[in-house]
Design a protein around this motif. Structure first.
Motif, PDB file in Angstrom:
ATOM      1  N   ASP A  28       0.848  -1.341   0.021  1.00  0.00           N
ATOM      2  CA  ASP A  28      -0.009   0.062  -0.074  1.00  0.00           C
ATOM      3  C   ASP A  28       0.797   1.029   0.175  1.00  0.00           C
ATOM      4  OD1 ASP A  28      -2.131  -1.533   0.146  1.00  0.00           O
ATOM      5  OD2 ASP A  28      -2.569  -1.370   2.275  1.00  0.00           O
ATOM      6  N   GLY A  31       2.363   1.731  -3.405  1.00  0.00           N
ATOM      7  CA  GLY A  31       1.335   1.685  -4.401  1.00  0.00           C
ATOM      8  C   GLY A  31       1.589   0.504  -5.500  1.00  0.00           C
ATOM      9  N   LYS A  33       0.182  -3.047  -7.275  1.00  0.00           N
ATOM     10  CA  LYS A  33      -0.810  -3.404  -7.436  1.00  0.00           C
ATOM     11  C   LYS A  33      -1.413  -4.518  -6.550  1.00  0.00           C
ATOM     12  CE  LYS A  33      -1.672  -2.239 -12.191  1.00  0.00           C
ATOM     13  NZ  LYS A  33      -0.230  -1.871 -12.964  1.00  0.00           N
TER      14      LYS A  33
END
Length: 193
Positions: A28, A31, A33
């Motif tokens: 997270d 960033g 996926k």
């Protein structure tokens, strides 16, 4: 290539699967996926950084790692491997980076060390879940690591342990896996956290 590999048991979140919780938080933060499941492991990639979550039981972590390398046609000596795991020797909120020891007491680390034999390019990032119960036997330890975090423990983990683990990962990425003396790195982070 840097591979961040989390080990833990499948199923509900407990002390033993804190590595998976940290992996999700790091993803997270950077960033990444969502993880894509592939049999005994799940993975996600950002450039030359790969996040791998073992879907095996702790003492079979090597199977997930082996399958990841085989499926992606990567040799284990081509990567810097960072293993995220629950460190019962360290208190909650503490994080420690280290290399393999001769006699690992953690079943998941023991399993990974069987597969990654030379260990030169492997770092263990232990996220503290202790203190472990005093006078713990093998059975009481097993029950304890498989128990869920109490609310106040979860708060310490979320406010201290996970952010500190993210700082360590940021550092590892900054130096492109060339960590050097792990004792110096730990000393730096214990002074600045």
């Amino acid at each position: 290539m840097i591979v961040i590999f989390s080990i833990g048991n499948p199923g509900p979140m407990n002390r033993h699967s804190v590595g998976h919780l940290v992996l999700k938080s790091v993803m997270d933060h950077l960033g990444a996926k969502q993880l894509v499941k592939s049999s005994v492991y799940s993975s996600s990639t950002i450039e030359n950084l790969v996040f791998v979550k073992s879907n095996s039981y702790m003492n079979e972590s090597d199977k997930a790692l082996k399958k990841f390398f085989e499926s992606n046609k990567i040799s284990s000596d081509q990567v810097i491997l960072v293993v995220l795991y629950d460190d019962f020797e360290n208190d909650l909120g503490k994080v420690k980076i280290s290399k393999f020891k001769k006699n690992e007491s953690h079943n998941g680390i023991k399993s990974v060390s069987k597969y990654m034999k030379n260990g030169d390019n492997v770092y263990k990032l232990g996220v503290g879940i202790g203190p472990k119960p005093s006078n713990a036997t093998r059975d009481t330890m097993a029950d304890w690591v498989l128990s869920p975090f109490r609310l106040q423990d979860k708060e310490v983990l979320e406010s201290k342990g996970i952010p500190l683990a993210i700082d360590y990962i940021d550092y590892i990425l900054e130096v492109e896996g060339e960590v050097g003396d792990t004792n110096k790195v730990n000393a730096y982070f214990s002074k600045h956290s």
